[in-house]
Design a protein around this motif. Structure first.
Motif, mmCIF file in Angstrom:
data_model
loop_
_atom_site.group_PDB
_atom_site.id
_atom_site.type_symbol
_atom_site.label_atom_id
_atom_site.label_comp_id
_atom_site.label_asym_id
_atom_site.label_seq_id
_atom_site.Cartn_x
_atom_site.Cartn_y
_atom_site.Cartn_z
ATOM 1 N N UNK A 1 -5.813 -6.460 -1.313
ATOM 2 C CA UNK A 1 -6.512 -7.074 -0.176
ATOM 3 C C UNK A 1 -6.349 -8.591 -0.214
ATOM 4 N N UNK A 2 -6.536 -9.177 -1.402
ATOM 5 C CA UNK A 2 -6.430 -10.628 -1.538
ATOM 6 C C UNK A 2 -5.005 -11.120 -1.296
ATOM 7 N N UNK A 3 -4.041 -10.373 -1.812
ATOM 8 C CA UNK A 3 -2.644 -10.754 -1.619
ATOM 9 C C UNK A 3 -2.263 -10.729 -0.140
ATOM 10 N N UNK A 4 -2.730 -9.693 0.553
ATOM 11 C CA UNK A 4 -2.450 -9.596 1.991
ATOM 12 C C UNK A 4 -3.120 -10.734 2.754
ATOM 13 N N UNK B 1 -3.207 -0.111 2.155
ATOM 14 C CA UNK B 1 -3.660 1.219 2.571
ATOM 15 C C UNK B 1 -3.509 2.228 1.431
ATOM 16 N N UNK B 2 -2.391 2.139 0.709
ATOM 17 C CA UNK B 2 -2.161 3.054 -0.415
ATOM 18 C C UNK B 2 -3.188 2.826 -1.523
ATOM 19 N N UNK B 3 -3.482 1.554 -1.811
ATOM 20 C CA UNK B 3 -4.453 1.228 -2.859
ATOM 21 C C UNK B 3 -5.846 1.698 -2.465
ATOM 22 N N UNK C 1 -7.204 -2.346 -5.677
ATOM 23 C CA UNK C 1 -7.389 -2.434 -4.224
ATOM 24 C C UNK C 1 -7.751 -3.858 -3.817
ATOM 25 N N UNK C 2 -8.702 -4.467 -4.524
ATOM 26 C CA UNK C 2 -9.099 -5.842 -4.217
ATOM 27 C C UNK C 2 -7.930 -6.803 -4.364
ATOM 28 N N UNK C 3 -7.084 -6.550 -5.356
ATOM 29 C CA UNK C 3 -5.917 -7.404 -5.570
ATOM 30 C C UNK C 3 -4.963 -7.330 -4.378
#
Length: 239
Positions: free
Chosen positions: A61-64, A179-181, A57-59
């Motif tokens: 978030x960071x990519x976005x 959102x999926x993560x 999930x954090x990955x």
């Protein structure tokens, strides 16, 4: 007490009970050594799954965030290209209104679009998610407005029709992936909490029952009970 510390305490509890030998022999099947060891394995697996889901999930978030942080520079290029194409003032004003919505700048005190997105106070993740979804939607509207201008015919790939439509698709996809993560992470947390803290057969329920059994068999003042007495098991306030 954190989830990990409770698992560590439960592992110590199982070790102590195993060390008691044959004298530790509860009639309740779920409190027997084999059952406790299996429960420990299950709980450790749930903890690791939660860690992995959070990392994924954090990955996302960071990519976005990295992609959206580049928007101001792109917006600046789009507006300059639109202006250079000879678009009418009304079209430029429509496009600017979308840019202002994305960047949050005031229309009255308009400033040049910054190369980097300014830092903002931390907000809750749910609000942050909605903010990114809103920006992607507004960027999509901006692109439709820009591409509706017949004079807008850039040769640069980044500002071309295909380039802008690809960026719109990318932003929406990043929001969906995040959102999926997040949904996967929350689902794993629910399962972890069920295994560790739900009333029937949970880690905390088993641990408390074991402590009561040890106290009943060996006595309140026994060395055996002293080992497990200090082990605390309870639901964390922030799970």
């Amino acid at each position: 007490m954190t989830h990990v510390k409770q698992v560590e305490a439960f592992e110590r509890l199982v070790t102590f009970c195993t060390g008691y030998g044959g004298s530790y022999n509860p009639g309740r099947p779920t409190l027997q050594i084999d059952a406790l060891q299996n429960q420990l394995i299950e709980v450790k697996s749930a903890i690791e799954k939660a860690k992995l889901a959070r990392t994924e999930f954090d990955s996302e978030v960071n990519q976005r965030k990295q992609a959206f942080d580049k928007l101001p520079r792109l917006l600046s290029g789009i507006m300059l290209t639109l202006e250079a194409s000879g678009a009418k003032p009304e079209k430029l004003e429509d496009a600017r209104s979308f840019v202002h919505q994305i960047t949050g700048s005031s229309r009255k005190n308009r400033k040049p679009i910054p190369a980097k997105k300014p830092e903002k106070p931390a907000i809750q993740r749910s609000h942050l998610q909605l903010a990114y979804v809103s920006k992607a939607d507004t960027f999509s509207k901006l692109v439709k407005t820009v591409l509706s201008e017949p004079l807008y015919q850039p040769h640069e790939k980044t500002f071309s029709v295909a380039g802008l439509e690809s960026k719109v698709a990318e932003l929406h996809q990043l929001n969906r992936q995040t959102a999926d993560a997040r949904g996967k992470w929350r689902k794993v947390l629910v399962e972890r909490n069920r295994i560790m803290y739900a009333a029937d057969g949970s880690l905390t329920e088993s641990a408390r029952a074991v402590k009561k059994y040890v106290r009943a068999i060996y006595g309140h003042d026994s060395q055996e009970y002293a080992l497990v007495k200090v082990l605390d098991f309870k639901k964390p306030k922030n799970r």
